[in-house]
Structure formats: C-alpha cells, structure tokens
Design an enzyme around this catalytic site. Structure first.
Site, PDB file in Angstrom:
ATOM      1  N   CYS A  14       0.665  -1.384   0.070  1.00 28.06           N
ATOM      2  CA  CYS A  14      -0.269  -0.054  -0.139  1.00 28.06           C
ATOM      3  C   CYS A  14       0.697   1.421  -0.410  1.00 28.06           C
ATOM      4  O   CYS A  14       0.327   2.489  -0.171  1.00 28.06           O
ATOM      5  CB  CYS A  14      -1.379   0.002   1.312  1.00 28.06           C
ATOM      6  SG  CYS A  14      -2.499  -1.524   0.942  1.00 28.06           S
ATOM      7  N   LYS A  17       0.612   3.262  -3.274  1.00 25.89           N
ATOM      8  CA  LYS A  17      -1.060   4.111  -3.490  1.00 25.89           C
ATOM      9  C   LYS A  17      -0.550   5.539  -3.841  1.00 25.89           C
ATOM     10  O   LYS A  17       0.221   5.776  -3.154  1.00 25.89           O
ATOM     11  CB  LYS A  17      -1.902   3.971  -2.284  1.00 25.89           C
ATOM     12  CG  LYS A  17      -2.647   2.885  -2.300  1.00 25.89           C
ATOM     13  CD  LYS A  17      -3.643   2.756  -0.719  1.00 25.89           C
ATOM     14  CE  LYS A  17      -4.587   4.064  -0.862  1.00 25.89           C
ATOM     15  NZ  LYS A  17      -5.672   3.453  -0.208  1.00 25.89           N
ATOM     16  N   SER A  45     -14.637   7.911   0.994  1.00 25.83           N
ATOM     17  CA  SER A  45     -13.981   7.478   1.091  1.00 25.83           C
ATOM     18  C   SER A  45     -14.135   6.246   1.555  1.00 25.83           C
ATOM     19  O   SER A  45     -13.491   5.630   2.650  1.00 25.83           O
ATOM     20  CB  SER A  45     -12.785   8.548   2.124  1.00 25.83           C
ATOM     21  OG  SER A  45     -12.646   9.522   1.202  1.00 25.83           O
ATOM     22  N   ASP A  46     -14.886   5.500   1.822  1.00 25.82           N
ATOM     23  CA  ASP A  46     -14.821   3.843   2.027  1.00 25.82           C
ATOM     24  C   ASP A  46     -14.250   3.374   1.335  1.00 25.82           C
ATOM     25  O   ASP A  46     -14.415   3.040   0.445  1.00 25.82           O
ATOM     26  CB  ASP A  46     -16.839   4.067   2.439  1.00 25.82           C
ATOM     27  CG  ASP A  46     -17.467   4.065   3.731  1.00 25.82           C
ATOM     28  OD1 ASP A  46     -17.097   3.489   4.372  1.00 25.82           O
ATOM     29  OD2 ASP A  46     -18.749   5.204   3.411  1.00 25.82           O
ATOM     30  N   ASP A  47     -14.321   1.810   2.472  1.00 27.94           N
ATOM     31  CA  ASP A  47     -13.697   1.461   2.309  1.00 27.94           C
ATOM     32  C   ASP A  47     -14.468   0.565   0.408  1.00 27.94           C
ATOM     33  O   ASP A  47     -13.406  -0.658  -0.192  1.00 27.94           O
ATOM     34  CB  ASP A  47     -13.036  -0.331   2.638  1.00 27.94           C
ATOM     35  CG  ASP A  47     -13.084   0.881   4.288  1.00 27.94           C
ATOM     36  OD1 ASP A  47     -11.687   1.595   4.194  1.00 27.94           O
ATOM     37  OD2 ASP A  47     -13.468   1.117   4.950  1.00 27.94           O
ATOM     38  N   ASP A  64      -8.192  -4.668  -5.558  1.00 32.40           N
ATOM     39  CA  ASP A  64      -6.869  -3.644  -5.047  1.00 32.40           C
ATOM     40  C   ASP A  64      -5.591  -4.866  -5.618  1.00 32.40           C
ATOM     41  O   ASP A  64      -6.551  -5.625  -5.139  1.00 32.40           O
ATOM     42  CB  ASP A  64      -7.256  -3.800  -3.461  1.00 32.40           C
ATOM     43  CG  ASP A  64      -6.411  -2.891  -2.710  1.00 32.40           C
ATOM     44  OD1 ASP A  64      -5.003  -2.395  -3.124  1.00 32.40           O
ATOM     45  OD2 ASP A  64      -6.868  -1.525  -1.718  1.00 32.40           O
ATOM     46  N   ASP A  87     -11.232  -4.794   2.769  1.00 28.10           N
ATOM     47  CA  ASP A  87     -12.742  -4.122   2.191  1.00 28.10           C
ATOM     48  C   ASP A  87     -13.301  -4.486   2.436  1.00 28.10           C
ATOM     49  O   ASP A  87     -14.871  -3.887   3.144  1.00 28.10           O
ATOM     50  CB  ASP A  87     -12.505  -3.825   1.302  1.00 28.10           C
ATOM     51  CG  ASP A  87     -11.414  -2.754   0.810  1.00 28.10           C
ATOM     52  OD1 ASP A  87     -10.132  -2.319   1.740  1.00 28.10           O
ATOM     53  OD2 ASP A  87     -10.496  -2.487   0.386  1.00 28.10           O
ATOM     54  N   GLY A 134     -10.417 -14.197 -13.390  1.00 25.66           N
ATOM     55  CA  GLY A 134      -9.769 -13.540 -13.452  1.00 25.66           C
ATOM     56  C   GLY A 134      -9.052 -13.049 -14.512  1.00 25.66           C
ATOM     57  O   GLY A 134      -9.265 -12.796 -16.072  1.00 25.66           O
ATOM     58  N   HIS A 135      -7.574 -12.059 -14.971  1.00 22.97           N
ATOM     59  CA  HIS A 135      -7.267 -10.965 -16.080  1.00 22.97           C
ATOM     60  C   HIS A 135      -5.690 -10.814 -15.782  1.00 22.97           C
ATOM     61  O   HIS A 135      -5.821 -10.027 -14.554  1.00 22.97           O
ATOM     62  CB  HIS A 135      -7.692  -9.086 -16.087  1.00 22.97           C
ATOM     63  CG  HIS A 135      -7.936  -9.193 -17.728  1.00 22.97           C
ATOM     64  ND1 HIS A 135      -7.874  -9.962 -18.526  1.00 22.97           N
ATOM     65  CD2 HIS A 135      -7.204  -7.595 -17.584  1.00 22.97           C
ATOM     66  CE1 HIS A 135      -7.293  -8.809 -19.706  1.00 22.97           C
ATOM     67  NE2 HIS A 135      -6.695  -7.401 -18.991  1.00 22.97           N
TER      68      HIS A 135
END
Length: 341
Positions: A14, A17, A45-47, A64, A87, A134-135
C-alpha cells in the site's frame, strides 16, 4: 531467485498508492452517480461500494492490487489477497467471489506467478469465497490483487463515517509494517520484526469483523495506505474529533529503532503532508508520529464502538493473537481533528 529477487521486490504494498491529496483532486471532478440503491459509493472515502439488490440483500464490491513488498512470491500473494479481501470485512460483509488481477513480465519465470496465485487462492478459500477467474496483462513489473464481491444486509453496513461522540476506538492489528518492510529491503529488519509484520499482513480481518458484528459498531475502516491518521481523519469527517492514547498504540516494537535510522517511506511523508495540520501531538516523539503516518499493507480494522462494548470486544479480539488495543475516543468537534497525547 538470484537476480530476479531484486526485480521482483522494489517496494510495494500500500506504499504504492497514490497520495490521498492527489487522489481527492481527481475524484472531486468526477460526476457523482445518483442511484437510490447505491448505498455507499466513492464520495465518502469508504472501503468498498455497497449496492442494494433487495430489501434484505446488498452487494459489496471492491478491488485492490499492488507491487510486492516481500521477496517470497507465495507470501506476497497471501498478503495481496488478504489486503483486497479486507475491504469487504471493513464494511461488515462476507466474501463470496474473487477475481485475480495480474500484471507480470513475460520474461520472468512463470513459476513465480504460480506461487503468487497459489498464495492468493489459499486466502480466498480461507475467506469462504470462490476464486472465479481473473485478468492478466504483460507489464514491466509484477503487480497482483483481487476484485472481490461480497454480500451484506442493507441495514447492517459498517460505513467509515458513522462514529458517535463517546465511542471508543479499537485497532485490531499492530502498526508499522511499512517501516519494517523498508528496513527489510535494506537488510536491517530483525527476523522477529519481519515475522510479526508478515503474520499481521497475512491474517484475514474476517475474524475480527465477525467479532465486532456482535457489538454496537458505529463506524469501521481498515488501516491501509493512508496510515492510521489518514484513515482516522476520513472517519471523523467534519463532524467529530478524536483523542488518541499515545501509550496504547499497538505497533511492531522494533519500529522505533528503524525510524531513528530513517527507514521511512515517501508514502508516509505524503500522509503527513495531507493530514498533518489536522493533528496535534502532545509529548509524542518523532518515532510515534511516523508510526501513525506509516502506510499499512493489509492493516487492521479501526472500529468506532459503543463505549460499554469496547472492553468485551477487545477481549475477544486479543484471542486472535495479534497486538491490538483500545486506542482512543470520539469527541465533539475541536480545532484539531486529532489530538495524540
């Protein structure tokens, strides 16, 4: 892994970020979505986002991903997955499905990618979720994470901004993993410090979230890249202030020594620049300041809870085996958003 180890881990998690100040300037220019079923979007600004499907069912969505912060690809996969899953738990939800997000250099050994994905898949299974696909794209650097979908009752969402005057604040994991990972990259972190950092980062917030749901929680977030003080200020908004008990902050013990050796991150400085003027430090040393600004990867939950519930909830959380504590209280709005003393 020899030469590839240096390329694999340049410093991530993190700490990678975008700074909160730069991000806020971009997001404020994006038109807000008006939909009565969108219970929580990005404006607070919530998770994670919460979208109501029926009167008793809502969907929680988040994603994330980031570059490695440890050399072991399997552990990196575990950490990145635990961080993304967190989150959902910070909102009070349960994980249902996850999708891998992968950036990987074509010239790098694919066995490394296999170990990353194995670590991530094991955390998704531990969460009770299903890894559904996924990607991936070719990139010059390794990055990994998850897009996660969970479920929650629309009336039981933990918004980050619901704290009330008189609440006590519980932090469920120790601070300082950014500082320890920086020291580790310089070859200076002790085995004990790194072991505790890894144990914290790979521990799912699922268990702490399930505990606090049994109590009167008014606000909750997970502490990640914006550091303890950055995420706390988001919780307080313009409505409240907080008193933080400087002697109660749980952190990895060696962090103070590492700060004295200036094993710091640029992300911590961005966090200081963003919210430092909102904070009053009373009798705090520089080391504790840095610990409170330190960006966390897969950090703990910061929970604003009814005062009478905090002690019994903390007693249960302590049984999970990580340093945790009641770290402060919510107060009426004052000149400074946060006072640490």
């Amino acid at each position: 892994m020899g030469q590839e180890e240096i390329v694999f881990c340049r410093g991530g998690g993190c700490t990678a970020k975008l700074g909160p100040g730069a991000l806020a300037k971009v997001l404020e220019k994006i038109p807000k979505t008006k939909d009565p079923n969108l219970l929580i979007g990005y404006e607070g600004s919530d998770d994670a986002a919460v979208y109501r499907l029926t009167d008793d069912l809502a969907m929680v969505q988040t994603l994330d991903f980031f570059p490695p912060m440890v050399e072991d690809p399997y552990i990196f996969g575990q950490i990145a997955a635990a961080n993304a899953l967190s989150d959902i738990y910070a909102m009070g939800g349960d994980v249902k499905t996850a999708l891998n997000i992968v950036c990987f250099p074509e010239a790098m050994d694919l066995n490394i990618l296999g170990q990353i994905l194995l670590g991530g898949s094991e955390k998704v299974r531990e969460a009770g979720g299903v890894l559904a696909g996924g990607h991936s794209i070719a990139d010059s650097d390794v990055k990994y994470g998850l897009s996660v979908t969970g479920t929650i009752h629309p009336d039981k969402v933990f918004a980050n901004s619901g704290c009330k005057e008189g609440d006590l604040l519980i932090l469920t994991k120790p601070l300082g993993v950014g500082i320890v990972c920086t020291a580790s990259r310089m070859g200076e972190a002790s085995d004990a410090a790194m072991d505790l950092a890894v144990r914290s980062m790979t521990s799912l917030n699922k268990y702490a979230s399930e505990i606090v749901r049994r109590y009167r929680v008014h606000g909750c977030t997970d502490v990640t890249g914006f550091g303890f003080l950055g995420h706390l200020c988001e919780m307080l908004g313009d409505s409240y202030s907080a008193l933080i008990y400087r002697d109660s902050i749980p952190f990895i013990p060696e962090c103070e020594a590492y700060v004295e050796e200036f094993y710091l991150t640029a992300a911590a400085q961005r966090n200081r620049n963003h919210v430092g003027d909102k904070v009053e430090f009373a009798g705090c040393g520089f080391a504790l300041e840095e610990i409170l600004f330190d960006p966390q990867t897969s950090g703990g939950l910061l929970v604003s809870m009814d005062r009478e519930d905090a002690a019994p909830a903390l007693e249960e959380i302590r049984k999970l085996g990580l340093p945790c504590a009641i770290v402060g209280e919510i107060r009426p709005k004052e000149e400074k958003a946060v006072t640490v003393k």
